[in-house]
Design an enzyme around this catalytic site. Structure first.
Site, PDB file in Angstrom:
ATOM      1  CG  HIS A 333      -2.058   0.959   1.146  1.00 48.62           C
ATOM      2  ND1 HIS A 333      -1.925   2.292   1.468  1.00 48.62           N
ATOM      3  CD2 HIS A 333      -3.343   0.785   0.752  1.00 48.62           C
ATOM      4  CE1 HIS A 333      -3.087   2.893   1.282  1.00 48.62           C
ATOM      5  NE2 HIS A 333      -3.959   2.017   0.840  1.00 48.62           N
ATOM      6  CG  ASP A 389      -7.855  -2.975  -3.009  1.00 47.39           C
ATOM      7  OD1 ASP A 389      -9.004  -2.541  -2.991  1.00 47.39           O
ATOM      8  OD2 ASP A 389      -6.850  -2.244  -2.995  1.00 47.39           O
TER       9      ASP A 389
END
Length: 486
Positions: A333, A389
């Protein structure tokens, strides 16, 4: 740059070009970029005038890696320690005890609502979920295979044309910045409309591709229940979406409601800084979210898992990733350097969903990939832990949503975060200043214009020639008056 003063409240900078020393205040562990404009020097002999050396230093920060553009009280992220808080509340507590609309109220207005406040907010949001009948024609104007995010982005922009009272271009540029009761009431109304209609527009984008009539939002259902109803109802009596799926969607919406100044939120603020209407600003956020590096990431995870296939193929896939032949989606991320706190919540939610839908056939592959990556020094050393995700895509797939609808399921709840940041900017002390970043110009210096018949072709500056087929190819082969010679 030199060392800070003993009080640690300023930064001392010595410019070796001039020998001058500058003191720059530090407030909230932040220095003002504009303070560097006072650090000026005379251009060196032969230096490019485009450097603007005599006008002060510029601060280069490609991709906003360490630039703060606004003061905010909305969301706090500590990426090194995997912390996410909405208005000070840990995301884990909110996911366990709160609901999406309650969190929406929190993000927008700054506090958890009382029963009276929440009832008012929920009533207004759900009341404003009904779309104008003319929007049906708008949705039917798209191709049958149009991407739902393209439809949704366009729909948000079109929505602004229905509400002249929400347009500062028509009502005066101080429409949303005056902070008086009338301005705040007008702002709230647009917030109700955008949150309420987000699910309606998304459902219309879904159903138009299915060749189904649109459904009027039902009465007496929660936000996510209403969304599922609008997606799936085909005339059955007393239709009610499965409560486990409604709850799972509510949790996912809550987790996706805001994430500080990500690409789409920044886009909304950049656009909103021109004092455009909120519908246009939200539309640009939707367009930013459309990209595969942002809202399309969970879709990319599923496509990756499909390409891997069976669990026994995972080791070979990870080796290909290490050789940079494959891309590992759903790990790592931009902000979180340890783990994404939302991923643990989504993992638990996935288990609840799988109990009613059955396990996704890709689950075993996902688990193998998850476990192997977390034990591999290559990925651990690069701080590539699973993000939100990785699991959310599996939930959406298990619930039966098509892959290209995944970004829409991200955009609907993120409308809340966009609106929270937009509202905060409109009401900030000192008013709104249009965002205008600087650039470092490295192009040609001043040049004299040359008439076209005297120019020489410059290499590497020619546009690509398109390969025409079908009607375009036949037209090029035809003869007609005014035909351009290539």
């Amino acid at each position: 740059m030199g060392k800070p003063t003993e009080s640690n409240e300023s930064l001392t900078v010595r410019d070796e070009r001039t020998g001058k020393t500058y003191t720059i205040p530090i407030v909230n562990n932040t220095i003002q970029a504009t303070a560097f404009k006072q650090i000026k020097a005379q251009p060196k002999p032969g230096e490019r005038e485009e450097n603007e050396t005599e006008r002060g230093l510029r601060v280069a920060d490609r991709g906003f890696m360490n630039t703060a553009v606004i003061e905010s009280t909305i969301t706090y992220i500590d990426g090194d320690n995997g912390i996410l808080r909405y208005r000070g509340y840990p995301i884990e507590q909110l996911a366990e005890s709160s609901s999406f609309l309650e969190v929406a109220y929190l993000l927008i207005y700054g506090a958890l609502p009382s029963t009276r406040q929440f009832d008012l907010f929920e009533h207004e949001v759900m009341t404003h979920s009904i779309a104008h009948v003319d929007t049906e024609g708008f949705f039917h104007s798209f191709r049958y295979d149009a991407h739902p995010m393209a439809i949704l982005t366009s729909a948000f922009a079109a929505l602004g044309s229905y509400y002249a009272e929400a347009n500062p271009s028509l009502q005066g540029q101080a429409l949303f910045t005056k902070s008086d009761p009338a301005s705040l009431a007008n702002m709230d109304k647009q917030i109700y409309r955008l949150i309420g209609k987000a699910t309606t527009l998304a459902a219309m984008a879904y159903r138009v591709r299915q060749g189904r009539d649109f459904v009027v939002p039902p009465v007496g259902m929660s936000y996510t229940e209403s969304f599922l109803y609008q997606l799936d109802h085909l005339g059955e009596g007393d239709y009610r979406p499965n409560p486990v799926l409604s709850k799972a969607l509510d949790v996912l919406f809550l987790l996706h409601a805001d994430h500080e100044l990500n690409a789409s939120a920044t886009t909304v603020l950049q656009t909103g800084s021109s004092l455009v209407d909120p519908y246009s600003a939200i539309s640009t956020g939707c367009a930013s979210l459309y990209g595969p590096l942002h809202g399309g990431a969970n879709e990319a995870v599923i496509r990756m898992l499909i390409s891997i296939g069976k669990p026994e193929n995972v080791p070979a896939f990870l080796e290909a990733v290490k050789r940079r032949e494959k891309v590992l989606s759903g790990f790592g991320h931009r902000v979180y350097k340890t783990s994404d706190p939302r991923s643990f919540i989504v993992r638990r939610t996935a288990d609840e969903v799988f109990k009613v839908t059955g396990k996704d056939e890709l689950l075993e592959t996902a688990m193998k990939l998850h476990d192997m990556a977390l034990k591999d020094d290559y990925f651990v050393s690069r701080k590539l832990a699973p993000n939100v995700d990785f699991w959310s895509g599996l939930i959406y797939r298990a619930m039966g949503f098509p892959l290209d609808f995944f970004p829409v399921l991200f955009a609907v709840p993120r409308v809340v975060g966009w609106l929270a940041h937009w509202r905060q900017m409109m009401l900030q002390p000192g008013g709104v200043k249009i965002w205008r970043p600087r650039q470092i110009y490295l192009g040609a210096g001043k040049r004299e214009y040359v008439p076209i018949d005297k120019r020489k072709e410059e290499g590497g500056k020619e546009p690509s020639k398109v390969l025409h087929t079908g009607q375009g190819k036949r037209t090029q082969l035809a003869t007609f008056k005014g035909k351009t010679k290539l």
